[in-house]
Each structure stands twice: as structure tokens, then as C-alpha cells.
Write an enzyme that holds these catalytic residues in place. Sequence first.
Site, PDB file in Angstrom:
ATOM      1  N   VAL A 100       0.837  -1.202   0.000  1.00 25.68           N
ATOM      2  CA  VAL A 100       0.000   0.000   0.000  1.00 25.68           C
ATOM      3  C   VAL A 100       0.869   1.249   0.000  1.00 25.68           C
ATOM      4  CG1 VAL A 100      -1.970  -1.070   1.181  1.00 25.68           C
ATOM      5  CG2 VAL A 100      -0.177   0.033   2.527  1.00 25.68           C
ATOM      6  N   LYS A 101       0.296   2.340  -0.458  1.00 22.82           N
ATOM      7  CA  LYS A 101       0.937   3.652  -0.368  1.00 22.82           C
ATOM      8  C   LYS A 101       0.180   4.441   0.687  1.00 22.82           C
ATOM      9  CE  LYS A 101       1.944   7.866  -2.849  1.00 22.82           C
ATOM     10  NZ  LYS A 101       1.387   8.695  -3.917  1.00 22.82           N
ATOM     11  N   LEU A 102       0.874   4.779   1.757  1.00 23.08           N
ATOM     12  CA  LEU A 102       0.273   5.478   2.886  1.00 23.08           C
ATOM     13  C   LEU A 102       0.400   6.981   2.694  1.00 23.08           C
ATOM     14  CD1 LEU A 102      -0.896   5.550   5.779  1.00 23.08           C
ATOM     15  CD2 LEU A 102       1.478   5.334   6.605  1.00 23.08           C
TER      16      LEU A 102
END
Length: 159
Positions: A100-102
Site C-alpha cells: 500500500v501507499k500510505l
Amino acid sequence: MDDKLIIAGKKYASRLLVGSGKYADLAETKLATEAAGAQIITVAIRRTNIGQNANEANLLDIISPQKYTILPNTAGCFSADEAVRTCQLARELLDGHRLVKLEVLGDEKTLYPNIVETLAAAKTLVADGFEVMVYTNDDLIIAKELEAIGCCPNNSSLI
């Protein structure tokens, strides 16, 4: 020389990541993604349907997770709790997907990150088994802290 991009242990020939937003429709999204030659497409889970809305067009109908790495991101989240819930939803919709890209924002206008909430979300997500790429500022101390938490290291991509 092997100059492949490596993120969470996976090698990519292309260093280009493309977004799935801002296109006129899903057909244009598909054409732009294919033309770019990218292997990773970011998806704002709060803005793009990947199955959470059964009666709407689904991005996964035109962008195959078998061909592209879908990179769910938490765009539009302003707290660690929102970001964590968004990542958990993406994991459920993408059959256990962990990368994921936070993004935890502190300001709606500038999109400047909220570092305190970003650190909190990163700790929770890494502990929950996610591979976390982080949208942050250019503070080296924070980057080192995110790496120490277990986020994807700099040679993989802190973006």
C-alpha cells in the site's frame, strides 16, 4: 547492470508509477496506463471503485491485477485510523494484497502530510502485515524512523 526497481521484494522493469485518477472514464484510464508502459498503478481507494460499490463500474474490470501491481493509496485520509481502515478495505477487496501507499494529510489545500498521524498509521499497518510505501516530506529523520518501523526502505521507494 541490473537496474530494476525493487519494491517489497518484487522487481519491476519500469520505474514509472501511474495514477488511476483524473481520467475522463475507465476506458481512458486503461489506454493511458497501457501507453505509459508502467507496471504499477496507484488507486485512491476512497475515490475509485475496486469492488466496494457493486453497482458501479470497477477499475479491476479494465486494469488486471494479474498484469499490473495495484497500489492502493490512502489519498484523502486525514487520520491514522482512516488510513488504516482504508488499507484494510483494499486488502479485503484485493484478496489479501499487502502493498500500500500510505498518505495521511495534514492540510487539504497544500496536501502537506501529517507526520504524527503518518507514523502512527505506519506502525499499525506494518504490525498488521502490510508492505508500506510512504508519502512524506523530505525530513531525513522521519524517513529513517519510517524505515525503522519497517516501511519499504529507501532502495525500494519511500515516495
